[in-house]
Design a protein around this motif. Structure first.
Motif, PDB file in Angstrom:
ATOM      1  N   HIS A  61     -47.541 -13.320 -64.827  1.00  0.00           N
ATOM      2  CA  HIS A  61     -46.087 -12.680 -64.593  1.00  0.00           C
ATOM      3  C   HIS A  61     -45.274 -14.017 -64.077  1.00  0.00           C
ATOM      4  CE1 HIS A  61     -48.849  -9.347 -64.262  1.00  0.00           C
ATOM      5  NE2 HIS A  61     -47.853  -8.701 -64.278  1.00  0.00           N
ATOM      6  N   ARG A  62     -45.376 -15.098 -64.584  1.00  0.00           N
ATOM      7  CA  ARG A  62     -44.553 -16.189 -64.314  1.00  0.00           C
ATOM      8  C   ARG A  62     -44.027 -16.240 -62.914  1.00  0.00           C
ATOM      9  NH1 ARG A  62     -40.485 -15.395 -69.856  1.00  0.00           N
ATOM     10  NH2 ARG A  62     -42.225 -15.295 -71.156  1.00  0.00           N
ATOM     11  N   TYR A  63     -45.221 -16.423 -61.958  1.00  0.00           N
ATOM     12  CA  TYR A  63     -44.998 -16.479 -60.544  1.00  0.00           C
ATOM     13  C   TYR A  63     -44.092 -17.609 -60.266  1.00  0.00           C
ATOM     14  CZ  TYR A  63     -46.122 -17.351 -55.619  1.00  0.00           C
ATOM     15  OH  TYR A  63     -46.041 -17.491 -54.365  1.00  0.00           O
ATOM     16  N   LYS A  64     -43.481 -17.168 -59.260  1.00  0.00           N
ATOM     17  CA  LYS A  64     -42.576 -18.256 -58.507  1.00  0.00           C
ATOM     18  C   LYS A  64     -42.551 -18.132 -57.084  1.00  0.00           C
ATOM     19  CE  LYS A  64     -38.945 -19.187 -61.937  1.00  0.00           C
ATOM     20  NZ  LYS A  64     -37.484 -19.111 -62.418  1.00  0.00           N
ATOM     21  N   ASN A  65     -42.479 -19.221 -56.386  1.00  0.00           N
ATOM     22  CA  ASN A  65     -42.746 -19.132 -55.048  1.00  0.00           C
ATOM     23  C   ASN A  65     -41.866 -18.070 -54.348  1.00  0.00           C
ATOM     24  OD1 ASN A  65     -43.497 -20.004 -52.296  1.00  0.00           O
ATOM     25  ND2 ASN A  65     -41.721 -21.150 -52.166  1.00  0.00           N
ATOM     26  N   GLY A  66     -42.682 -17.012 -53.489  1.00  0.00           N
ATOM     27  CA  GLY A  66     -41.979 -16.046 -52.895  1.00  0.00           C
ATOM     28  C   GLY A  66     -41.983 -14.761 -53.615  1.00  0.00           C
ATOM     29  N   ASP A  67     -42.505 -14.912 -54.861  1.00  0.00           N
ATOM     30  CA  ASP A  67     -42.716 -13.511 -55.620  1.00  0.00           C
ATOM     31  C   ASP A  67     -43.588 -12.517 -55.144  1.00  0.00           C
ATOM     32  OD1 ASP A  67     -40.729 -14.273 -57.428  1.00  0.00           O
ATOM     33  OD2 ASP A  67     -42.026 -14.649 -59.002  1.00  0.00           O
ATOM     34  N   LEU A  87     -45.211 -25.494 -43.368  1.00  0.00           N
ATOM     35  CA  LEU A  87     -45.477 -25.317 -44.670  1.00  0.00           C
ATOM     36  C   LEU A  87     -44.888 -23.850 -45.345  1.00  0.00           C
ATOM     37  CD1 LEU A  87     -48.734 -26.841 -45.074  1.00  0.00           C
ATOM     38  CD2 LEU A  87     -47.038 -27.294 -46.457  1.00  0.00           C
ATOM     39  N   SER A  88     -44.200 -23.810 -46.493  1.00  0.00           N
ATOM     40  CA  SER A  88     -43.989 -22.688 -47.285  1.00  0.00           C
ATOM     41  C   SER A  88     -42.988 -21.749 -46.307  1.00  0.00           C
ATOM     42  CB  SER A  88     -44.957 -21.925 -47.698  1.00  0.00           C
ATOM     43  OG  SER A  88     -45.779 -22.525 -48.642  1.00  0.00           O
ATOM     44  N   PRO A  89     -41.803 -22.258 -45.836  1.00  0.00           N
ATOM     45  CA  PRO A  89     -41.207 -21.659 -44.731  1.00  0.00           C
ATOM     46  C   PRO A  89     -40.641 -20.235 -45.176  1.00  0.00           C
ATOM     47  CG  PRO A  89     -40.216 -23.760 -45.255  1.00  0.00           C
ATOM     48  CD  PRO A  89     -41.313 -23.578 -46.357  1.00  0.00           C
ATOM     49  N   ASP A  90     -40.972 -19.279 -44.308  1.00  0.00           N
ATOM     50  CA  ASP A  90     -40.712 -17.899 -44.566  1.00  0.00           C
ATOM     51  C   ASP A  90     -39.299 -17.757 -43.809  1.00  0.00           C
ATOM     52  OD1 ASP A  90     -41.143 -17.913 -41.830  1.00  0.00           O
ATOM     53  OD2 ASP A  90     -42.804 -16.488 -41.865  1.00  0.00           O
ATOM     54  N   GLY A  91     -39.031 -16.335 -43.834  1.00  0.00           N
ATOM     55  CA  GLY A  91     -37.471 -16.155 -43.388  1.00  0.00           C
ATOM     56  C   GLY A  91     -37.074 -16.401 -41.861  1.00  0.00           C
ATOM     57  N   ASP A  92     -38.191 -16.209 -41.133  1.00  0.00           N
ATOM     58  CA  ASP A  92     -37.923 -16.562 -39.493  1.00  0.00           C
ATOM     59  C   ASP A  92     -37.819 -18.163 -39.479  1.00  0.00           C
ATOM     60  OD1 ASP A  92     -37.545 -16.141 -37.137  1.00  0.00           O
ATOM     61  OD2 ASP A  92     -39.674 -16.234 -36.456  1.00  0.00           O
ATOM     62  N   ALA A  93     -38.907 -18.726 -40.200  1.00  0.00           N
ATOM     63  CA  ALA A  93     -38.869 -20.338 -40.057  1.00  0.00           C
ATOM     64  C   ALA A  93     -37.293 -20.974 -40.392  1.00  0.00           C
ATOM     65  CB  ALA A  93     -39.954 -20.906 -40.955  1.00  0.00           C
ATOM     66  N   LEU A  94     -36.892 -20.332 -41.654  1.00  0.00           N
ATOM     67  CA  LEU A  94     -35.717 -20.823 -42.183  1.00  0.00           C
ATOM     68  C   LEU A  94     -34.540 -20.508 -41.453  1.00  0.00           C
ATOM     69  CD1 LEU A  94     -34.691 -22.469 -44.642  1.00  0.00           C
ATOM     70  CD2 LEU A  94     -34.387 -20.402 -45.784  1.00  0.00           C
ATOM     71  N   GLY A  95     -34.576 -19.106 -41.106  1.00  0.00           N
ATOM     72  CA  GLY A  95     -33.474 -18.557 -40.083  1.00  0.00           C
ATOM     73  C   GLY A  95     -33.253 -19.405 -38.754  1.00  0.00           C
ATOM     74  N   ALA A  96     -34.466 -19.690 -38.259  1.00  0.00           N
ATOM     75  CA  ALA A  96     -34.554 -19.951 -36.760  1.00  0.00           C
ATOM     76  C   ALA A  96     -34.221 -21.587 -36.933  1.00  0.00           C
ATOM     77  CB  ALA A  96     -35.995 -20.005 -36.178  1.00  0.00           C
ATOM     78  N   SER A  97     -34.513 -22.208 -38.041  1.00  0.00           N
ATOM     79  CA  SER A  97     -34.272 -23.686 -38.064  1.00  0.00           C
ATOM     80  C   SER A  97     -32.639 -23.854 -38.400  1.00  0.00           C
ATOM     81  CB  SER A  97     -35.162 -24.011 -39.111  1.00  0.00           C
ATOM     82  OG  SER A  97     -36.521 -24.229 -39.150  1.00  0.00           O
ATOM     83  N   PRO A 150     -41.568 -29.233 -45.002  1.00  0.00           N
ATOM     84  CA  PRO A 150     -42.913 -29.754 -45.888  1.00  0.00           C
ATOM     85  C   PRO A 150     -42.568 -29.634 -47.312  1.00  0.00           C
ATOM     86  CG  PRO A 150     -43.542 -28.299 -44.004  1.00  0.00           C
ATOM     87  CD  PRO A 150     -42.268 -28.227 -43.980  1.00  0.00           C
ATOM     88  N   ASN A 151     -42.167 -28.086 -47.700  1.00  0.00           N
ATOM     89  CA  ASN A 151     -41.707 -27.874 -49.042  1.00  0.00           C
ATOM     90  C   ASN A 151     -41.219 -26.754 -49.189  1.00  0.00           C
ATOM     91  OD1 ASN A 151     -43.573 -25.943 -47.764  1.00  0.00           O
ATOM     92  ND2 ASN A 151     -45.328 -25.949 -49.445  1.00  0.00           N
ATOM     93  N   ALA A 152     -40.996 -26.155 -50.626  1.00  0.00           N
ATOM     94  CA  ALA A 152     -39.955 -25.250 -50.781  1.00  0.00           C
ATOM     95  C   ALA A 152     -40.049 -24.000 -50.005  1.00  0.00           C
ATOM     96  CB  ALA A 152     -39.557 -25.031 -52.426  1.00  0.00           C
ATOM     97  N   PHE A 153     -39.030 -23.247 -49.969  1.00  0.00           N
ATOM     98  CA  PHE A 153     -38.997 -21.680 -49.537  1.00  0.00           C
ATOM     99  C   PHE A 153     -38.610 -21.007 -50.652  1.00  0.00           C
ATOM    100  CE2 PHE A 153     -35.022 -23.965 -48.356  1.00  0.00           C
ATOM    101  CZ  PHE A 153     -34.202 -23.430 -49.270  1.00  0.00           C
ATOM    102  N   PRO A 154     -38.888 -19.836 -50.508  1.00  0.00           N
ATOM    103  CA  PRO A 154     -38.672 -18.624 -51.772  1.00  0.00           C
ATOM    104  C   PRO A 154     -37.120 -18.719 -51.962  1.00  0.00           C
ATOM    105  CG  PRO A 154     -40.099 -17.649 -50.127  1.00  0.00           C
ATOM    106  CD  PRO A 154     -39.482 -18.818 -49.553  1.00  0.00           C
ATOM    107  N   ALA A 155     -37.092 -18.375 -53.458  1.00  0.00           N
ATOM    108  CA  ALA A 155     -35.537 -18.522 -53.845  1.00  0.00           C
ATOM    109  C   ALA A 155     -34.709 -17.510 -53.310  1.00  0.00           C
ATOM    110  CB  ALA A 155     -35.583 -18.346 -55.453  1.00  0.00           C
ATOM    111  N   PHE A 156     -35.255 -16.386 -52.740  1.00  0.00           N
ATOM    112  CA  PHE A 156     -34.168 -15.237 -52.286  1.00  0.00           C
ATOM    113  C   PHE A 156     -33.821 -15.500 -50.715  1.00  0.00           C
ATOM    114  CE2 PHE A 156     -38.702 -13.963 -51.479  1.00  0.00           C
ATOM    115  CZ  PHE A 156     -38.707 -13.592 -50.178  1.00  0.00           C
ATOM    116  N   LEU A 157     -34.199 -16.797 -50.395  1.00  0.00           N
ATOM    117  CA  LEU A 157     -33.728 -17.236 -48.969  1.00  0.00           C
ATOM    118  C   LEU A 157     -32.636 -18.266 -49.378  1.00  0.00           C
ATOM    119  CD1 LEU A 157     -36.816 -17.178 -47.002  1.00  0.00           C
ATOM    120  CD2 LEU A 157     -35.195 -15.410 -47.012  1.00  0.00           C
TER     121      LEU A 157
END
Length: 345
Positions: free
Chosen positions: A252-258, A30-40, A59-66
């Motif tokens: 602060h108009r939070y978005k996933n990864g902020d 869930l909520s993939p981080d840089g390692d989860a996304l990078g490894a995958s 499962p769901n979205a990852f941060p926009a900066f990735l």
């Protein structure tokens, strides 16, 4: 040369599974981080290069900066396309489970992976993996799952099949799971691997800028607010706690990864060795723990917040109010004071 981590037996098992199966699915938490996304995506590009029918399902979205990562647009999101994602998992002949140690970290997707008849391979660096895969490659001493993907590909004699896209993602995973190589990264092998990835044509400086220097105005303002208005310092425990409520995030108009990286900021304060970031979600409180030296960030995460992680980086959850979560941290800090003398600061 790298030291050998993955056993010969596991290398051969994975090689045989890849050779004998064509429909392959890669899943991560869930909520993939840089390692989860990078490894995958690193594994995705390798399997694609050897002409396998491969999909990444998360499962769901990852941060926009990735989202710049090569292959990210091909990822299938279970929460958006549950029927399609479930069908891919059901049809898979081989499933790679990356960067998680227990099925519940897949959220609603876990039931589909569990009941799948596909062969399963776990590749992870978290402690205490559950027994739900035929092959378990678990090495908590390794910097990242991205590093394990590199090691596995090389041990299978397929280094030449690592293209630039594969190398970029592996590097991203290693970089993000070590805080840009400031923790969990004293193994000389890490830097040998970086040299090999550079040889594939990656621009490590550009990758850093894309991940750490491409923030929205709202994210920067939220970070400033968190530090100036929501940070508490406990000098006697060399600890800092930052907390954010749902209202703070909304304002602060939070978005996933902020909020990624906020937990690391207090560690730049003189004499702070332990940092806790507490964020209110809709149904629970999320906690992130970071430390320096030998202070065990993973102990409070495991012992009091149902989580886990590594010596200097861990996470957990809390059921209750944000104020109660902060209070709980304050209550347990005395239990870990004796580690301060060994913190290396």
């Amino acid at each position: 040369m790298m030291t050998k981590k993955i056993t010969d037996e596991n290398v051969e098992k994975v090689r045989e599974l890849i050779e004998s199966n064509d429909k392959i699915v890669i899943v991560t938490h869930l909520s993939p981080d840089g390692d989860a996304l990078g490894a995958s995506l690193g594994l995705y590009h390798f399997l694609d290069a050897i002409e396998k029918d491969v999909n990444v399902v998360v499962p769901n979205a990852f941060p926009a900066f990735l989202s710049w990562a090569s292959g990210s647009k091909e990822i299938v999101f279970f929460d958006k396309y549950p029927e399609f994602a479930a069908q891919l998992i059901e049809d898979a002949e081989l499933i790679f489970c990356l960067d998680f140690n227990i099925l519940k970290r897949l959220g609603d997707m876990s039931a589909f992976v569990e009941k799948s008849s596909a062969e399963k391979v776990l590749i992870d660096h978290h402690l205490h993996p559950d027994d739900f895969c035929r092959v378990v490659i678990s090495h908590p001493e390794v910097s990242s799952t991205g590093e394990l993907i590199f090691r596995l590909i090389c041990r299978m004699g397929a280094f030449d099949m690592i293209n630039k896209h594969c190398a970029e993602n592996i590097y991203m995973g290693m970089m993000t799971d070590t805080g840009a190589f400031v923790y969990n990264s004293n193994d000389p092998d890490v830097y040998f691997i970086i040299s090999q990835l550079l040889g594939k044509g990656i621009d490590k400086d550009q990758i850093y800028r894309r991940v750490y220097c491409d923030y929205s105005e709202n994210r920067v303002r939220l970070t400033g607010f968190a530090v100036t208005e929501r940070m508490k310092i406990y000098p006697e425990y060399k600890t800092a706690v930052i907390y954010l409520s749902l209202e703070d995030l909304k304002n602060h108009r939070y978005k996933n990864g902020d909020t990624e990286g906020i937990v690391n900021i207090p560690l730049s304060i003189h004499d702070i060795v332990f940092s806790v970031f507490i964020r209110e979600d809709k149904d629970k409180i999320k906690l992130s723990f970071r430390s320096v030296g030998n202070f065990p960030a993973n102990l409070p995460a495991t012992e009091h917040f149902g989580g886990g992680g590594h010596l200097n980086a861990a996470g957990g959850d809390f059921q209750g109010s944000l104020a109660d979560a902060v209070k709980r941290i304050e209550e347990i800090l005395p239990l870990y004071k004796h580690f301060l003398s060994d913190s290396g600061t």
